[in-house]
Design an enzyme around this catalytic site. Structure first.
Site, mmCIF file in Angstrom:
data_model
loop_
_atom_site.group_PDB
_atom_site.id
_atom_site.type_symbol
_atom_site.label_atom_id
_atom_site.label_comp_id
_atom_site.label_asym_id
_atom_site.label_seq_id
_atom_site.Cartn_x
_atom_site.Cartn_y
_atom_site.Cartn_z
ATOM 1 N N GLU A 173 5.469 -3.380 12.150
ATOM 2 C CA GLU A 173 5.281 -3.283 13.594
ATOM 3 C C GLU A 173 5.987 -2.060 14.155
ATOM 4 O OE1 GLU A 173 5.779 -6.019 11.891
ATOM 5 O OE2 GLU A 173 3.926 -7.106 12.335
ATOM 6 N N HIS A 186 4.747 -18.340 16.187
ATOM 7 C CA HIS A 186 3.413 -18.003 16.685
ATOM 8 C C HIS A 186 3.242 -18.518 18.112
ATOM 9 C CE1 HIS A 186 3.002 -18.207 12.287
ATOM 10 N NE2 HIS A 186 2.104 -17.260 12.411
HETATM 11 C C1 LIG Z 1 6.416 -9.314 11.030
HETATM 12 C C2 LIG Z 1 5.082 -9.965 10.832
HETATM 13 N N1 LIG Z 1 3.964 -9.270 11.095
HETATM 14 C C3 LIG Z 1 2.754 -9.858 10.937
HETATM 15 C C4 LIG Z 1 2.640 -11.132 10.500
HETATM 16 C C5 LIG Z 1 1.255 -11.788 10.350
HETATM 17 N N2 LIG Z 1 0.920 -12.029 8.960
HETATM 18 C C6 LIG Z 1 1.191 -13.210 8.364
HETATM 19 S S1 LIG Z 1 0.814 -13.232 6.754
HETATM 20 C C7 LIG Z 1 0.223 -11.632 6.797
HETATM 21 C C8 LIG Z 1 -0.283 -10.990 5.545
HETATM 22 C C9 LIG Z 1 0.750 -10.916 4.467
HETATM 23 O O1 LIG Z 1 0.207 -10.417 3.288
HETATM 24 P P1 LIG Z 1 1.037 -10.270 1.948
HETATM 25 O O2 LIG Z 1 2.423 -9.800 2.255
HETATM 26 O O3 LIG Z 1 0.248 -9.457 1.017
HETATM 27 O O4 LIG Z 1 1.186 -11.755 1.404
HETATM 28 P P2 LIG Z 1 0.039 -12.790 0.982
HETATM 29 O O5 LIG Z 1 -0.386 -13.489 2.242
HETATM 30 O O6 LIG Z 1 -1.062 -12.021 0.349
HETATM 31 O O7 LIG Z 1 0.652 -13.752 0.034
HETATM 32 C C10 LIG Z 1 0.350 -11.120 8.100
HETATM 33 C C11 LIG Z 1 -0.074 -9.772 8.518
HETATM 34 C C12 LIG Z 1 3.841 -11.828 10.239
HETATM 35 N N3 LIG Z 1 3.844 -13.106 9.807
HETATM 36 N N4 LIG Z 1 5.044 -11.227 10.405
#
Ligand SMILES: Cc1ncc(C[n+]2csc(CCOP(=O)(O)OP(=O)(O)O)c2C)c(N)n1
Lengths: 410, 337
Positions: B60, B129
């Site tokens: 972010e 959230h």
């Molecule tokens: C600081 C923050 N930004 C955005 C999000 C929204 N978000 C939740 S899970 C996710 C994707 C994460 O992907 P990855 O790190 O590859 O893990 P995976 O879900 O594939 O196991 C996002 C963008 C969040 N939870 N926290």
């Protein structure tokens, strides 16, 4: 002259044929087991290659297989298969339960079970995982009671967190499972601090940080890498590269430019890359990494290469951004099928016993689920007291919260 | 006129501005090919290309920091933070960079960017959230803070925000993203299911920033609200059968004191409704301003109904979310004081 900049795109989108041709995986068994004191510089090959043990036929080959030894191995593998099957059964049941409205939200770890299930077994009491929401398999393999797991999924009286957290954001200190935050990446640097404290207070415990490929872009990931490289505490810095972060492929986090493991080398941390769908490879690499960190040889980065088979969560529609057939096409196969085949080759398992095992484990899971559902689900809510909102904000409830609790009428 | 949900209205605003001004770009996590986890940007990459609507890494502070770099060169970045709860890693870039660049450079650099983020509870999102962090932004000199309550306003205000010369925090109340809010566990009261989706013009129009709207006229008490809470106030007023005036603040910073003061001087009673936590919440600021301007007109102390001073819970969501029941009680206490 105008400079062109780069906007990465994945190799296949819905409607395309899945394409993993840019993934160059070495054959199983080619990499040796390095000394525990390996330096970052010496780890370059391990950071760019892939540690694999199981071959296509399901046989264990090469030095990492030998490193596992034979003593107790077969029991551990049978237990591992059991844990993975239980994890998969929970995923399937909870996906259904969410669709039926019994819980608000669920995140499957389908396809990634081997990583948590094999890793957890190498930890000692007092070691601490700093997981993400997709490492339920660490909990399952640690023997965490299904009663508590389902209690949180349904947010009933068996929820150890009294309804405060989303269903998949567990917290289980006694099982070496740090409390999960919804904000990505924050746990990674905390794991470094935890490992520093373990060293400073003279324990021989280690910590294990976990992060997804997408979240390696976060500030806290880089903070953790810098501090781990500087202080060299006993921390294992795991990156679960499952190819997708919601709709963003791993290239959005820089994954097309270099492997996630090789970034560790840049920070000065020895790094290895491992086939995360190969239960034996996960076991062997974890054995090596825990020995190294516990032995005082400093941190280690492990990139687990795997594939997120399910959608990101129950709120996500993966077919909107990747080919439906992509999971099937994943070149490293399915961890359950591969371990099953290996155990069959060893004469320790059979198709018939597998079928029976799957059914038995599913029964156990369903029984625990039903017991939990009797205590309330979101369809049949037996909410915990609203006053739980005010409890545990501080050790002692301040006056203004007491007033608010009274105001609420709870 | 078209019928739009707030999501569609927000998308339409970005569509209009991408079309109108080549300096506008849209970026954020998942906003490109997929169109955002709430689908606010769906279709925009296809229409405007990957150089104008694109996915960013999950960072972010990078999203906002890159936006600052672009805006200071005269581009108009409209960036998305996936949930307001995830802006904290970007807080430094927002508060000490974007907000201050004009002032500290004596106008050599300016930062005309919009930071959109879904805010508030009501969707069983748990602690990370569901938060309503508006007060963390209204405390910062140099920012503008907007929160619409209807599709019509969402589009007009977002267009105004994109054209604004200063950084604007655009908070989108996700409870009313997909349609009007019609449910509450403690309502035996009239729901507002029949509320029209929102008549929204297809093309360009602006709703001015820093102007509140009188959502409902009345004589007995002034209720100050914004976002989802406008509808909670409306439900309460209907159920309690009070002749309340509901002011939808729309822009929290700069605040439209004129509209507020005129209303309170007329009704001589005031109460405040917001989802964010109570202590040092935006309601405290409103009370201070109202009492300073209206002390001699007020016939009762100003009450506020807010989120509790505790992290947002998952299972007990509806005990946290301020509902009509609490509002009715506060109205009665104010009128009977
Ligand atoms: C600081 C923050 N930004 C955005 C999000 C929204 N978000 C939740 S899970 C996710 C994707 C994460 O992907 P990855 O790190 O590859 O893990 P995976 O879900 O594939 O196991 C996002 C963008 C969040 N939870 N926290």
């Amino acid at each position: 002259m105008s400079v062109k900049i780069n906007f990465p795109t994945p190799s296949a989108r819905p409607g395309d044929i899945p394409d993993f041709s840019n993934y160059k995986f070495p054959d199983p068994g080619v990499l040796s087991v390095p000394p525990l004191e390996m330096t970052a510089e010496e780890s370059r090959e391990y950071a760019n290659s892939l540690i694999r043990v199981l071959d296509k036929e399901g046989n264990a080959v090469g030095p990492w297989s030998d490193y596992l030894g034979e003593e107790g191995l077969e029991d551990a593998l049978l237990q591992g298969l059991r844990d993975m099957l239980q994890m998969r059964a929970i995923d399937a049941r909870m996906l259904n339960a969410q669709r039926q409205g019994k819980t608000t939200f669920y995140l499957q770890c389908t396809g990634e079970e081997a990583i948590g299930c094999a890793f957890q077994k190498q930890l000692h009491p007092g070691d601490m995982n700093f997981p993400t929401y997709r490492q339920q398999s660490l909990l399952v393999a640690s023997g965490y009671p299904l009663k508590s797991l389902f209690g949180q999924y349904y947010q009933n009286e068996n929820d150890p967190l009294s309804g405060r957290q989303l269903p998949t954001l567990h917290s289980a200190k006694d099982y070496g499972f740090f409390t999960i935050s919804g904000n990505l990446g924050t746990q990674y640097v905390q794991a470094v601090g935890w490992a520093m404290a373990a060293a400073l207070t003279g324990t021989d415990n280690i910590s294990a940080a976990w992060i997804g490929d997408g979240a390696t872009a976060s500030n806290d990931y880089h903070s953790a890498m810098v501090t781990a490289a500087v202080y060299k505490p006993p921390v294992i810095l795991n990156v679960v590269n499952n190819q997708w972060a919601i709709s963003s492929f791993s290239g959005i986090a820089g994954g097309s430019a270099s492997t996630f493991a090789s970034r560790g080398v840049g920070y000065g941390i020895p790094s290895i890359r491992v086939d995360g769908n190969d239960f034996l490879a996960v076991m062997a690499a974890t054995k090596w990494a825990t020995k190294r960190t516990r032995g005082g040889f400093g941190p280690v980065v492990i990139e687990w290469v795997t594939y997120r088979v399910a959608a990101h969560s129950t709120s996500d529609d993966a077919s909107a951004y990747r080919p439906k057939e992509e999971a099937e096409a994943w070149p490293l196969g399915d961890p359950v099928e591969r371990l099953k085949q290996h155990l069959i080759n060893r004469g320790k398992w059979s198709e018939a016993r597998h079928k029976q095992g799957v059914a038995e484990i599913m029964d156990e899971v369903i029984t625990a689920q039903k017991e939990s559902e009797a205590l309330g689900t979101f369809l049949n809510p037996q909410y915990l007291s609203p006053s739980a909102i005010f409890e545990g904000v501080y050790e002692e409830m301040p006056e203004h919260l007491k007033r608010q609790r009274q105001d609420m009428g709870a | 006129m078209a019928q739009m949900t707030m999501i569609e209205a927000v998308r339409s605003a970005m569509d209009v501005m991408l079309e109108k001004d080549p300096k506008v770009i849209v970026m954020g996590e998942d906003v490109g090919y997929f169109g955002g986890v709430f689908r606010c940007t769906a279709g925009l990459q296809k229409k405007y290309g990957i150089e104008r609507v694109f996915d960013t890494p999950i960072n972010e502070s990078a999203i906002v920091g890159m936006g600052v770099g672009m805006a200071t060169q005269g581009m108009r970045p409209c960036v998305e933070v996936q949930f307001a709860d995830y802006m904290f890693p970007a807080y430094d870039q927002i508060t000490q960079e974007a907000a201050r660049i004009r002032h500290r450079s004596a106008g050599q650099f300016t930062c005309p960017m919009v930071i959109r983020m879904p805010t508030g509870g009501g969707i069983f999102g748990g602690q990370t959230h569901s938060q309503s962090p508006e007060a963390l932004f209204t405390h910062v000199a140099g920012l503008k803070v907007v929160q619409p309550s209807s599709p019509l306003d969402a589009k007009g205000l977002l267009i105004a925000a994109i054209e604004d010369p200063d950084p604007v925090i655009f908070l989108e109340p996700k409870r009313i993203y997909n349609g009007p809010f019609d449910g509450h566990h403690d309502t035996k009261s009239v729901g507002w299911a029949g509320h029209p989706l929102g008549e929204v013009p297809e093309g360009y129009y602006k709703t001015p920033l820093a102007k509140a709207s009188v959502y409902r006229e009345g004589e007995a008490i002034t209720i100050l609200a914004y976002g989802t809470m406008v509808y909670v106030a409306e439900a309460a007023v209907k159920e309690a059968e009070v002749d309340a005036e509901i002011i939808d603040l729309r822009t929290l910073l700069p605040l439209d004191l004129e509209t507020i003061v005129a209303s309170v001087q007329k009704t001589r009673h005031c109460m405040i409704l917001h989802e964010g936590t109570r202590t040092s919440g935006f309601g405290a600021e409103l009370i201070a301003e109202v009492q300073e301007a209206c002390f001699y007109h007020l016939e009762a102390p100003i009450k506020r109904v807010t989120g509790w001073d505790a992290p947002y819970p998952h299972a007990q969501e509806w005990d946290y979310f301020p509902g009509p029941k609490r509002v009715i009680r506060a109205i009665k206490e104010t009128l009977e004081a």
